[in-house]
Design an enzyme around this catalytic site. Structure first.
Site, short mmCIF file in Angstrom:
data_model
loop_
_atom_site.label_atom_id
_atom_site.label_comp_id
_atom_site.label_asym_id
_atom_site.label_seq_id
_atom_site.Cartn_x
_atom_site.Cartn_y
_atom_site.Cartn_z
N LYS A 15 0.85 -1.20 0.00
CA LYS A 15 0.00 0.00 0.00
C LYS A 15 0.88 1.25 0.00
O LYS A 15 2.09 1.18 0.23
CB LYS A 15 -0.91 0.00 1.23
CG LYS A 15 -0.16 0.12 2.56
CD LYS A 15 -1.11 0.14 3.73
CE LYS A 15 -0.33 0.29 5.05
NZ LYS A 15 -1.24 0.41 6.20
N TYR A 75 15.29 30.02 7.39
CA TYR A 75 14.17 30.82 7.89
C TYR A 75 14.09 30.77 9.42
O TYR A 75 14.25 29.71 10.03
CB TYR A 75 12.85 30.30 7.31
CG TYR A 75 12.73 30.46 5.82
CD1 TYR A 75 12.74 31.72 5.23
CD2 TYR A 75 12.61 29.36 4.99
CE1 TYR A 75 12.61 31.88 3.86
CE2 TYR A 75 12.48 29.48 3.62
CZ TYR A 75 12.49 30.75 3.05
OH TYR A 75 12.37 30.89 1.70
#
Length: 416
Positions: free
Chosen positions: A52, A288
């Protein structure tokens, strides 16, 4: 690792391009090794390989082919759409899909011989789809033994097995399996796992009393299988089939055990190359927020992988291996890049060979591990590999060749 890698299709199979700027290199030989290891632990039970979420980010179709070559008996996915992708690729092995919505296309699933996990309400539309197609649906009934997600509760179970028996008598379904999902198998000392297995045994007894004859009982996930030998009755964990996911990809489901401890080989290497190197003084802020400031003159390397590529933005100090040494990521992870502090000044000169050097965030062997990045981000290794984004090409290799890795497949799964 040899940086010569297969090109993406539609280039001719024999053609090769310069190294990809960034890639998730998936070693299919490692996947097959892991399958053989897990099959040995599960025998004589069957092994369902869970592919999956695009095989936990590794590529569902190439991985499905590899696990079947190595002896997996069946494939497991969450959604019917994932199962249909495998069928469209020509994969004919048994496939079980177990997580559905009211919009799931059960007709398409049954037309492609996909087995269906049924927790309750799904039985009616599955039976209706079987009637419309004139086929018998192969279903696995799921009992919720304590995880609290899908699966019929103990109170709902008698009604579900009665309805399934009625549908089976009408030729609309055949109950081939009964299963559950374990909540805390990654902590083998906890008693809840034994309680869940006891509830599963009771559910199977009730189903048989209602006239059902399921051939497959399955509960064990990766940690369940890998810890089964330590249980008083390993057979009560292994049962008739196991469903393994993260261990297929060479990752440990236990916080205190490495892949090497478990004889597993990590299959994915997330790598790129250093795209800038520069000297900075003490007091230089990085990225940042400027939440990292250098405390001495040093050299910074820029690595072009960021949170758009799947590197966790909350990761702090994640390891990056460059030229045989491992350094910390510093500052905030940006969308497209991270910064690595090389720990000393004067390393930007060409003779140090850092510009263009391979930078590996995680992989096998001497490389950092996905678990180290998970620790840096406060998450689990399952998430680290699964979140690697489609912007990062998957390049497939097939074990060590002379001088490094030999190409196995293009990113679309076609032979190289």
């Amino acid at each position: 690792m040899n940086r010569a890698e297969p090109v993406l299709s539609p280039a001719p199979a024999a053609a090769f391009a310069p190294p990809a700027e960034r890639s998730a290199v998936v070693d299919l030989a490692a996947v097959r090794h892991n399958v053989r290891r897990l099959r040995g632990l599960a025998a004589p039970a069957r092994l369902m390989a869970v592919v999956k979420a695009d095989a936990y980010g590794h590529g569902a179709v190439p991985v499905a082919r590899a696990v079947l070559e190595a002896g997996a008996d069946a494939l497991g996915v969450a959604h019917v759409g994932e199962a249909l992708e495998l069928r469209a690729a020509g994969i004919t092995a048994p496939v079980l899909a177990w997580l559905h919505t009211v919009d799931t296309d059960f007709r398409a699933a049954l037309a492609q011989d996909v087995e269906i996990g049924v927790s309750g309400w799904e039985l009616t539309p599955v039976a209706e789809a079987a009637r419309a197609l004139g086929v018998t649906a192969r279903v696995h009934l799921k009992i919720d033994t304590g995880l609290g997600r899908n699966g019929a509760t103990e109170q709902q179970w008698p009604r579900l097995v009665a309805a399934a028996a009625e549908a089976e008598a009408a030729g609309l379904v055949r109950v081939v399996g009964i299963f559950t999902h374990l909540a805390v198998a990654d902590d083998p000392a906890r008693p809840e796992t034994g309680e869940q297995l006891a509830r599963l045994r009771a559910a199977v007894d009730a189903a048989r009393a209602a006239g059902l004859r399921p051939a497959l009982r399955h509960a064990a996930n990766s940690p369940g299988l890998l810890s089964a030998a330590g249980r008083e009755r390993p057979d009560e964990m292994v049962l008739d089939m196991v469903r393994v996911g993260v261990s297929l990809y060479g990752l440990s489901p236990f916080p205190d055990r490495t892949p090497e401890d478990l004889d597993l080989v990590p299959a994915m290497t997330l790598r790129t190359t250093v795209n800038a190197v520069k000297e900075v003084p003490a007091g230089q802020g990085v990225s940042y927020g400027l939440n990292y400031v250098t405390d001495r003159p040093t050299t910074l390397a820029l690595v072009p992988l960021g949170y758009a590529d799947g590197v966790p933005r909350v990761g702090t100090g994640g390891p990056v291996r460059i030229n045989g040494r491992t350094y910390p990521e510093v500052g905030r992870v940006a969308m497209d890049q991270i910064v690595v502090d090389l720990g000393a000044p004067g390393l930007s000169a060409p003779e140090h060979g850092l510009l263009g050097a391979e930078a590996v965030l995680f992989g096998a062997g001497q490389n950092p591990s996905a678990t180290e990045w998970a620790d840096a981000a406060g998450t689990i290794n399952y998430e680290i590999v699964t979140r690697v984004s489609p912007r990062v090409p998957r390049l497939y290799v097939d074990g060590p060749g002379e001088g490094g890795q030999r190409p196995a497949e293009h990113a679309d799964g076609e032979p190289a």
